[in-house]
Design a protein around this motif. Structure first.
Motif, PDB file in Angstrom:
ATOM      1  N   ALA A   4     -17.826  11.303 -21.665  1.00  0.00           N
ATOM      2  CA  ALA A   4     -16.479  10.954 -21.200  1.00  0.00           C
ATOM      3  C   ALA A   4     -16.179  11.629 -19.870  1.00  0.00           C
ATOM      4  CB  ALA A   4     -15.446  11.371 -22.242  1.00  0.00           C
ATOM      5  N   HIS A   5     -16.601  12.886 -19.741  1.00  0.00           N
ATOM      6  CA  HIS A   5     -16.372  13.623 -18.500  1.00  0.00           C
ATOM      7  C   HIS A   5     -17.148  12.983 -17.347  1.00  0.00           C
ATOM      8  CE1 HIS A   5     -15.193  16.998 -16.053  1.00  0.00           C
ATOM      9  NE2 HIS A   5     -16.453  17.244 -15.730  1.00  0.00           N
ATOM     10  N   ALA A   6     -18.396  12.615 -17.607  1.00  0.00           N
ATOM     11  CA  ALA A   6     -19.220  11.978 -16.580  1.00  0.00           C
ATOM     12  C   ALA A   6     -18.629  10.636 -16.164  1.00  0.00           C
ATOM     13  CB  ALA A   6     -20.641  11.791 -17.094  1.00  0.00           C
ATOM     14  N   HIS A   7     -18.096   9.887 -17.148  1.00  0.00           N
ATOM     15  CA  HIS A   7     -17.467   8.593 -16.843  1.00  0.00           C
ATOM     16  C   HIS A   7     -16.246   8.779 -15.951  1.00  0.00           C
ATOM     17  CE1 HIS A   7     -16.094   4.481 -17.349  1.00  0.00           C
ATOM     18  NE2 HIS A   7     -14.916   4.938 -17.712  1.00  0.00           N
ATOM     19  N   ALA A   8     -15.439   9.808 -16.241  1.00  0.00           N
ATOM     20  CA  ALA A   8     -14.242  10.079 -15.440  1.00  0.00           C
ATOM     21  C   ALA A   8     -14.608  10.450 -14.013  1.00  0.00           C
ATOM     22  CB  ALA A   8     -13.430  11.199 -16.091  1.00  0.00           C
ATOM     23  N   GLU A   9     -15.720  11.160 -13.841  1.00  0.00           N
ATOM     24  CA  GLU A   9     -16.146  11.569 -12.507  1.00  0.00           C
ATOM     25  C   GLU A   9     -16.599  10.388 -11.658  1.00  0.00           C
ATOM     26  OE1 GLU A   9     -19.205  14.426 -13.043  1.00  0.00           O
ATOM     27  OE2 GLU A   9     -17.831  16.090 -13.475  1.00  0.00           O
ATOM     28  N   ARG A  10     -16.937   9.272 -12.300  1.00  0.00           N
ATOM     29  CA  ARG A  10     -17.464   8.105 -11.586  1.00  0.00           C
ATOM     30  C   ARG A  10     -16.520   6.905 -11.633  1.00  0.00           C
ATOM     31  NH1 ARG A  10     -21.403  11.199 -13.429  1.00  0.00           N
ATOM     32  NH2 ARG A  10     -23.413  11.341 -12.359  1.00  0.00           N
ATOM     33  N   LYS A  11     -15.378   7.059 -12.251  1.00  0.00           N
ATOM     34  CA  LYS A  11     -14.426   5.959 -12.360  1.00  0.00           C
ATOM     35  C   LYS A  11     -13.837   5.629 -10.995  1.00  0.00           C
ATOM     36  CE  LYS A  11     -10.257   4.492 -14.830  1.00  0.00           C
ATOM     37  NZ  LYS A  11      -9.205   4.893 -15.800  1.00  0.00           N
ATOM     38  N   ILE A  12     -13.902   4.374 -10.617  1.00  0.00           N
ATOM     39  CA  ILE A  12     -13.410   3.957  -9.303  1.00  0.00           C
ATOM     40  C   ILE A  12     -11.903   4.149  -9.230  1.00  0.00           C
ATOM     41  CG2 ILE A  12     -13.182   2.027  -7.699  1.00  0.00           C
ATOM     42  CD1 ILE A  12     -15.751   0.894  -8.805  1.00  0.00           C
ATOM     43  N   SER A  13     -11.438   4.744  -8.137  1.00  0.00           N
ATOM     44  CA  SER A  13     -10.028   5.091  -7.997  1.00  0.00           C
ATOM     45  C   SER A  13      -9.156   3.851  -7.786  1.00  0.00           C
ATOM     46  CB  SER A  13      -9.834   6.044  -6.820  1.00  0.00           C
ATOM     47  OG  SER A  13     -10.031   5.374  -5.594  1.00  0.00           O
ATOM     48  N   VAL A  14      -7.901   3.987  -8.137  1.00  0.00           N
ATOM     49  CA  VAL A  14      -6.927   2.911  -7.937  1.00  0.00           C
ATOM     50  C   VAL A  14      -6.764   2.608  -6.447  1.00  0.00           C
ATOM     51  CG1 VAL A  14      -4.508   2.268  -8.211  1.00  0.00           C
ATOM     52  CG2 VAL A  14      -5.688   3.472 -10.057  1.00  0.00           C
ATOM     53  N   ILE A  15      -6.824   3.632  -5.620  1.00  0.00           N
ATOM     54  CA  ILE A  15      -6.664   3.441  -4.175  1.00  0.00           C
ATOM     55  C   ILE A  15      -7.734   2.501  -3.637  1.00  0.00           C
ATOM     56  CG2 ILE A  15      -6.700   4.590  -1.927  1.00  0.00           C
ATOM     57  CD1 ILE A  15      -5.538   7.051  -3.262  1.00  0.00           C
ATOM     58  N   PHE A  16      -8.963   2.674  -4.101  1.00  0.00           N
ATOM     59  CA  PHE A  16     -10.043   1.807  -3.632  1.00  0.00           C
ATOM     60  C   PHE A  16      -9.804   0.363  -4.075  1.00  0.00           C
ATOM     61  CE2 PHE A  16     -14.349  -0.029  -3.740  1.00  0.00           C
ATOM     62  CZ  PHE A  16     -14.770   0.294  -2.457  1.00  0.00           C
ATOM     63  N   TRP A  17      -9.338   0.173  -5.303  1.00  0.00           N
ATOM     64  CA  TRP A  17      -9.029  -1.173  -5.777  1.00  0.00           C
ATOM     65  C   TRP A  17      -7.911  -1.803  -4.953  1.00  0.00           C
ATOM     66  CZ3 TRP A  17     -12.514  -3.559  -8.273  1.00  0.00           C
ATOM     67  CH2 TRP A  17     -13.289  -2.938  -9.257  1.00  0.00           C
ATOM     68  N   VAL A  18      -6.932  -0.991  -4.545  1.00  0.00           N
ATOM     69  CA  VAL A  18      -5.842  -1.504  -3.710  1.00  0.00           C
ATOM     70  C   VAL A  18      -6.388  -1.962  -2.357  1.00  0.00           C
ATOM     71  CG1 VAL A  18      -3.759  -0.847  -2.436  1.00  0.00           C
ATOM     72  CG2 VAL A  18      -4.029  -0.164  -4.829  1.00  0.00           C
ATOM     73  N   LEU A  19      -7.287  -1.184  -1.783  1.00  0.00           N
ATOM     74  CA  LEU A  19      -7.901  -1.568  -0.509  1.00  0.00           C
ATOM     75  C   LEU A  19      -8.652  -2.891  -0.644  1.00  0.00           C
ATOM     76  CD1 LEU A  19      -9.246   1.886   0.754  1.00  0.00           C
ATOM     77  CD2 LEU A  19      -7.323   0.583   1.684  1.00  0.00           C
ATOM     78  N   LEU A  20      -9.377  -3.051  -1.741  1.00  0.00           N
ATOM     79  CA  LEU A  20     -10.080  -4.310  -1.980  1.00  0.00           C
ATOM     80  C   LEU A  20      -9.099  -5.474  -2.114  1.00  0.00           C
ATOM     81  CD1 LEU A  20     -12.851  -3.250  -4.547  1.00  0.00           C
ATOM     82  CD2 LEU A  20     -13.180  -3.918  -2.163  1.00  0.00           C
ATOM     83  N   ALA A  21      -7.964  -5.217  -2.769  1.00  0.00           N
ATOM     84  CA  ALA A  21      -6.953  -6.265  -2.936  1.00  0.00           C
ATOM     85  C   ALA A  21      -6.357  -6.668  -1.592  1.00  0.00           C
ATOM     86  CB  ALA A  21      -5.858  -5.774  -3.883  1.00  0.00           C
ATOM     87  N   VAL A  22      -6.088  -5.693  -0.735  1.00  0.00           N
ATOM     88  CA  VAL A  22      -5.549  -5.988   0.605  1.00  0.00           C
ATOM     89  C   VAL A  22      -6.563  -6.793   1.402  1.00  0.00           C
ATOM     90  CG1 VAL A  22      -4.820  -4.972   2.798  1.00  0.00           C
ATOM     91  CG2 VAL A  22      -4.044  -3.969   0.642  1.00  0.00           C
ATOM     92  N   LEU A  23      -7.840  -6.415   1.307  1.00  0.00           N
ATOM     93  CA  LEU A  23      -8.891  -7.151   2.018  1.00  0.00           C
ATOM     94  C   LEU A  23      -8.946  -8.598   1.540  1.00  0.00           C
ATOM     95  CD1 LEU A  23     -11.380  -6.805   3.984  1.00  0.00           C
ATOM     96  CD2 LEU A  23     -12.757  -6.556   1.922  1.00  0.00           C
ATOM     97  N   ALA A  24      -8.908  -8.790   0.231  1.00  0.00           N
ATOM     98  CA  ALA A  24      -8.986 -10.140  -0.321  1.00  0.00           C
ATOM     99  C   ALA A  24      -7.757 -10.969   0.041  1.00  0.00           C
ATOM    100  CB  ALA A  24      -9.151 -10.072  -1.840  1.00  0.00           C
ATOM    101  N   ALA A  25      -6.578 -10.373  -0.073  1.00  0.00           N
ATOM    102  CA  ALA A  25      -5.338 -11.106   0.204  1.00  0.00           C
ATOM    103  C   ALA A  25      -5.243 -11.490   1.676  1.00  0.00           C
ATOM    104  CB  ALA A  25      -4.131 -10.258  -0.205  1.00  0.00           C
ATOM    105  N   SER A  26      -5.544 -10.544   2.559  1.00  0.00           N
ATOM    106  CA  SER A  26      -5.477 -10.840   3.990  1.00  0.00           C
ATOM    107  C   SER A  26      -6.562 -11.839   4.381  1.00  0.00           C
ATOM    108  CB  SER A  26      -5.606  -9.557   4.813  1.00  0.00           C
ATOM    109  OG  SER A  26      -6.796  -8.854   4.493  1.00  0.00           O
ATOM    110  N   GLY A  27      -7.735 -11.731   3.746  1.00  0.00           N
ATOM    111  CA  GLY A  27      -8.797 -12.697   4.028  1.00  0.00           C
ATOM    112  C   GLY A  27      -8.407 -14.104   3.611  1.00  0.00           C
ATOM    113  N   TRP A  28      -7.770 -14.225   2.438  1.00  0.00           N
ATOM    114  CA  TRP A  28      -7.324 -15.547   1.982  1.00  0.00           C
ATOM    115  C   TRP A  28      -6.263 -16.122   2.920  1.00  0.00           C
ATOM    116  CZ3 TRP A  28      -2.518 -17.387   0.728  1.00  0.00           C
ATOM    117  CH2 TRP A  28      -2.482 -18.670   0.180  1.00  0.00           C
TER     118      TRP A  28
END
Length: 268
Positions: free
Chosen positions: A6-30
């Protein structure tokens, strides 16, 4: 799942900030593809989001390679979560590089992750850790350029804003990879050769490390150096990939809509 898992999984869990950046990229690209909204704002958001994503991946590559090399501390520091707020120097790694591309169109990522070098044995491992970051930028840029090389002229004209944004982002990635390989203290290029230098040389050059990124930036501010670098080095890389150079020029013009790109790289 055990506590360790569980600890190792938490250390590698993708952050919300990165997902937001991906969403901005996708939305602006569309929006650019569908020709919706303000094209200049769309290009700006697309390129900034893409640039910040690439910086996260750049630092992740350093950390991941360090982990494989023996520095297990990178996980507890949060470097494997792609969270820009977890890096050691967010100003040098994110704010300054972002300011550089906004003001002058110069893509120059800085160092951020703190690697505990004492945990890593072998000169080659140290060199690979430094090389991993710019390798990500070059790979990112190459993927975008290969995609652009398949675009026909009617498609490029029909979705000009979208492909121009991709062209400019691709150029920034190639530029970042090349510049960061310059053997200047403070940049990854120096980090690649540093393990092979004598202790006296490492100590002498180390004093320049805090200023290395700014020195390269100021050199590129010189019109002669700027013209040679962009119109010879960068052009020679982009030109074989279809309309990439022309699209990058159009994208640069749309991105710098606030007219702050002093010494424009495309002469506009």
């Amino acid at each position: 799942m055990t506590y360790h898992d569980a600890h190792a999984h938490a250390e590698r869990k993708i952050s919300v900030i990165f997902w937001v950046l991906l969403a901005v990229l996708a939305a602006s690209g569309w929006s650019l593809w569908a020709d919706q909204g303000n094209a200049r704002v769309g290009v700006f958001l697309f390129v900034v989001a893409g640039w910040l994503i690439s910086l996260c991946l750049h630092e992740y590559a350093h950390a991941r390679t360090a982990l494989q090399g023996g520095d297990i501390s990178v996980g507890t520091k949060g470097y494997l979560t792609l969270n820009p707020l977890k890096y050691t120097h967010p100003v040098y790694s994110f704010i300054m590089p972002l300011v550089f591309i906004i003001l002058g169109g110069i893509a120059l990522p800085g160092g951020a992750v703190f690697i505990e070098r004492g945990r890593i044995q072998g000169k080659w491992k140290h060199s690979l850790i430094s090389a991993a970051g710019p390798a990500v930028n070059l790979l990112f840029g190459l993927v975008l350029l290969i995609g652009l090389s398949t675009v026909s002229l009617p498609s490029a004209i029909g979705h000009l804003n979208f492909f121009s944004a991709i062209g400019y982002l691709a150029m920034l990635q190639i530029m970042a990879g090349i510049l960061n390989l310059v053997p200047m203290p403070g940049l990854d290029g120096y980090g690649i050769i540093e393990p092979w230098l004598s202790y006296a040389n490492r100590r002498a050059f180390g004093n320049l490390a805090p200023y290395g990124m700014m020195i390269v930036f100021l050199l590129l501010w010189n019109p002669t150096v700027n013209d040679w670098f962009f119109n010879t080095v960068i052009h020679s890389v982009l030109a074989p990939f279809g309309y990439s150079w022309e699209l990058a020029g159009t994208g640069s013009g749309l991105f710098h809509f606030f007219n702050l790109h002093l010494g424009s790289i495309f002469g506009s």
